[in-house]
Motif scaffolding. Structure first.
Motif, PDB file in Angstrom:
ATOM      1  N   ASP A   1       0.846  -1.182   0.000  1.00 11.85           N
ATOM      2  CA  ASP A   1       0.000   0.000   0.000  1.00 11.85           C
ATOM      3  C   ASP A   1       0.888   1.241   0.000  1.00 11.85           C
ATOM      4  O   ASP A   1       2.083   1.166   0.305  1.00 11.85           O
ATOM      5  N   ILE A   2       0.321   2.371  -0.352  1.00  8.60           N
ATOM      6  CA  ILE A   2       1.031   3.640  -0.226  1.00  8.60           C
ATOM      7  C   ILE A   2       1.026   4.030   1.247  1.00  8.60           C
ATOM      8  O   ILE A   2      -0.037   4.174   1.846  1.00  8.60           O
ATOM      9  N   GLU A   3       2.219   4.181   1.816  1.00  6.76           N
ATOM     10  CA  GLU A   3       2.350   4.419   3.250  1.00  6.76           C
ATOM     11  C   GLU A   3       2.772   5.860   3.548  1.00  6.76           C
ATOM     12  O   GLU A   3       3.584   6.445   2.826  1.00  6.76           O
ATOM     13  N   VAL A   4       2.224   6.407   4.621  1.00  4.69           N
ATOM     14  CA  VAL A   4       2.692   7.685   5.147  1.00  4.69           C
ATOM     15  C   VAL A   4       3.637   7.350   6.299  1.00  4.69           C
ATOM     16  O   VAL A   4       3.204   7.053   7.409  1.00  4.69           O
ATOM     17  N   ARG A   5       4.931   7.356   6.027  1.00  4.59           N
ATOM     18  CA  ARG A   5       5.924   6.930   7.020  1.00  4.59           C
ATOM     19  C   ARG A   5       6.288   8.045   8.000  1.00  4.59           C
ATOM     20  O   ARG A   5       6.774   7.780   9.094  1.00  4.59           O
TER      21      ARG A   5
ATOM     22  N   ARG B   1      11.790  10.690  11.906  1.00 11.99           N
ATOM     23  CA  ARG B   1      10.773  10.853  12.948  1.00 11.99           C
ATOM     24  C   ARG B   1      11.346  11.559  14.167  1.00 11.99           C
ATOM     25  O   ARG B   1      10.699  12.424  14.774  1.00 11.99           O
ATOM     26  N   GLU B   2      12.561  11.199  14.543  1.00 12.28           N
ATOM     27  CA  GLU B   2      13.187  11.806  15.706  1.00 12.28           C
ATOM     28  C   GLU B   2      13.481  13.285  15.472  1.00 12.28           C
ATOM     29  O   GLU B   2      13.417  14.094  16.398  1.00 12.28           O
ATOM     30  N   GLN B   3      13.767  13.642  14.232  1.00  9.78           N
ATOM     31  CA  GLN B   3      14.159  15.017  13.935  1.00  9.78           C
ATOM     32  C   GLN B   3      12.964  15.933  13.671  1.00  9.78           C
ATOM     33  O   GLN B   3      12.966  17.098  14.086  1.00  9.78           O
ATOM     34  N   TYR B   4      11.932  15.389  13.006  1.00  5.62           N
ATOM     35  CA  TYR B   4      10.842  16.265  12.541  1.00  5.62           C
ATOM     36  C   TYR B   4       9.490  15.954  13.180  1.00  5.62           C
ATOM     37  O   TYR B   4       8.557  16.744  13.041  1.00  5.62           O
ATOM     38  N   GLY B   5       9.361  14.820  13.851  1.00  7.73           N
ATOM     39  CA  GLY B   5       8.076  14.462  14.433  1.00  7.73           C
ATOM     40  C   GLY B   5       6.991  14.421  13.375  1.00  7.73           C
ATOM     41  O   GLY B   5       7.150  13.761  12.350  1.00  7.73           O
ATOM     42  N   ASP B   6       5.897  15.160  13.609  1.00  5.92           N
ATOM     43  CA  ASP B   6       4.802  15.232  12.640  1.00  5.92           C
ATOM     44  C   ASP B   6       4.817  16.525  11.830  1.00  5.92           C
ATOM     45  O   ASP B   6       3.828  16.865  11.167  1.00  5.92           O
ATOM     46  N   GLU B   7       5.931  17.243  11.860  1.00  2.00           N
ATOM     47  CA  GLU B   7       5.991  18.540  11.186  1.00  2.00           C
ATOM     48  C   GLU B   7       6.145  18.399   9.672  1.00  2.00           C
ATOM     49  O   GLU B   7       5.823  19.332   8.923  1.00  2.00           O
ATOM     50  N   LYS B   8       6.676  17.276   9.215  1.00  2.15           N
ATOM     51  CA  LYS B   8       6.884  17.047   7.785  1.00  2.15           C
ATOM     52  C   LYS B   8       6.272  15.703   7.401  1.00  2.15           C
ATOM     53  O   LYS B   8       5.928  14.885   8.266  1.00  2.15           O
ATOM     54  N   ASN B   9       6.147  15.474   6.092  1.00  2.48           N
ATOM     55  CA  ASN B   9       5.483  14.261   5.600  1.00  2.48           C
ATOM     56  C   ASN B   9       6.389  13.495   4.642  1.00  2.48           C
ATOM     57  O   ASN B   9       7.078  14.097   3.803  1.00  2.48           O
ATOM     58  N   LEU B  10       6.359  12.178   4.780  1.00  2.00           N
ATOM     59  CA  LEU B  10       7.095  11.294   3.882  1.00  2.00           C
ATOM     60  C   LEU B  10       6.144  10.225   3.368  1.00  2.00           C
ATOM     61  O   LEU B  10       5.640   9.405   4.136  1.00  2.00           O
ATOM     62  N   VAL B  11       5.875  10.269   2.069  1.00  2.00           N
ATOM     63  CA  VAL B  11       4.966   9.322   1.425  1.00  2.00           C
ATOM     64  C   VAL B  11       5.790   8.290   0.670  1.00  2.00           C
ATOM     65  O   VAL B  11       6.651   8.647  -0.149  1.00  2.00           O
ATOM     66  N   ILE B  12       5.536   7.009   0.937  1.00  2.00           N
ATOM     67  CA  ILE B  12       6.266   5.911   0.294  1.00  2.00           C
ATOM     68  C   ILE B  12       5.284   5.126  -0.569  1.00  2.00           C
ATOM     69  O   ILE B  12       4.360   4.490  -0.056  1.00  2.00           O
ATOM     70  N   THR B  13       5.487   5.150  -1.866  1.00  2.00           N
ATOM     71  CA  THR B  13       4.513   4.565  -2.782  1.00  2.00           C
ATOM     72  C   THR B  13       4.685   3.066  -3.000  1.00  2.00           C
ATOM     73  O   THR B  13       3.756   2.410  -3.467  1.00  2.00           O
TER      74      THR B  13
END
Length: 277
Positions: free
Chosen positions: A176-180, A231-243
């Motif tokens: 699935d496309i994941e929001v990591r 995750r440790e550096q940005y928490g929920d401030e940024k988004n990473l989508v893995i297709t």
């Protein structure tokens, strides 16, 4: 008369309006009058033997396995810098972001048995080639188009849904496309599609994007350690989508296979190429 391996390579380049063969794509064993091809994301020694025993005119792989395509793979990493600078990352910061990746891949290529699979094809007199960057570029442009068509207030979840709706490969894949990193309900913001650059850039490339105004990065795959670092550096401030690696490769390869068949080459798809077709 069928196509030659050189003509098939030229066909792949024509789909993205390129003139030069990239360093991650090559003809290992040339062939002529090609009317049938066994096509897969990964075709190595067993699949080369399968192609020969089943009488295919060509074994056509996506991923590079040897010779120039393996040893010159690091040349393709220059595209990572191009993609980052297109999103406002200074060139020196972009070069720093891929420095470790470039060195690791250079060491890996130097240590690899780059003659293994090509030598099997040569022994069997089986035409064999790989085409990597051009199909990935087809996919990258398509993903960018999806992002650009979204409204300004789109969420990460909207982007994920739009990708699924646009490409059968994402709907048919087992992955699935994941929001990591981040959250599906978060604002999408500025999107960087980091694909068609040899491989993903890991945590350092994502950091370069995030630190220079990008809100959402799309990779087709990422390592768990890189995800944890982000995750440790940005928490929920940024988004990473893995297709998803194989599904994403299948998007561009499907267009390439369609072009091959239109040119008169009958393709049998294995090793992930058939997803979404």
């Amino acid at each position: 008369m069928g196509l030659t391996t050189e003509e098939i390579m030229e066909l792949s380049l024509s789909l993205v309006d390129w003139d030069e063969v990239p360093g991650d794509s090559t003809v290992y064993v040339p062939g002529e009058d090609i009317e049938t091809a066994l096509v897969g994301i990964d075709l190595e020694s067993p699949e080369i033997q399968l192609a020969a025993s089943e009488g295919y005119d060509l074994a056509l792989a996506h991923h590079p396995v040897g010779d120039d395509a393996r040893l010159e793979f690091t040349d393709v990493l220059d595209r990572q810098v191009d993609l980052m600078t297109d999103h406002g990352v200074p060139e020196d910061a972009a070069e720093d972001a891929i420095a470790d990746l470039r060195e690791r891949l250079d060491h890996s290529a130097h240590a690899s048995n780059y003659r293994h699979d090509p030598s099997v094809a040569e022994l069997l007199d089986q035409p064999y080639m790989n085409v990597h960057l051009a199909p990935d570029e087809i996919g990258r442009r398509a993903f960018v188009a999806v992002a650009e068509d979204l409204p300004d207030d789109a969420t990460v979840g909207d982007f994920r849904t739009a990708l699924r709706e646009a490409f059968p490969a994402f709907r048919d894949a087992d992955t699935d496309i994941e929001v990591r990193l981040g959250d599906a309900d978060a604002e999408l913001g500025e999107v960087a599609v980091h694909h068609a650059a040899g491989t993903n850039g890991g945590a350092s490339v994502a950091e370069a994007y995030y630190d220079h105004g990008v809100d959402t990065v799309l990779y087709i795959h990422v390592g768990a350690d890189d995800t944890q670092q982000l995750r440790e550096q940005y928490g929920d401030e940024k988004n990473l989508v893995i297709t998803g690696h194989i599904a994403s490769d299948a998007v561009g390869l499907s267009v390439f296979v369609d072009a091959l068949e239109e040119a008169g080459v009958s393709c049998t798809c294995i090793s992930g190429v058939g997803i979404g077709r």
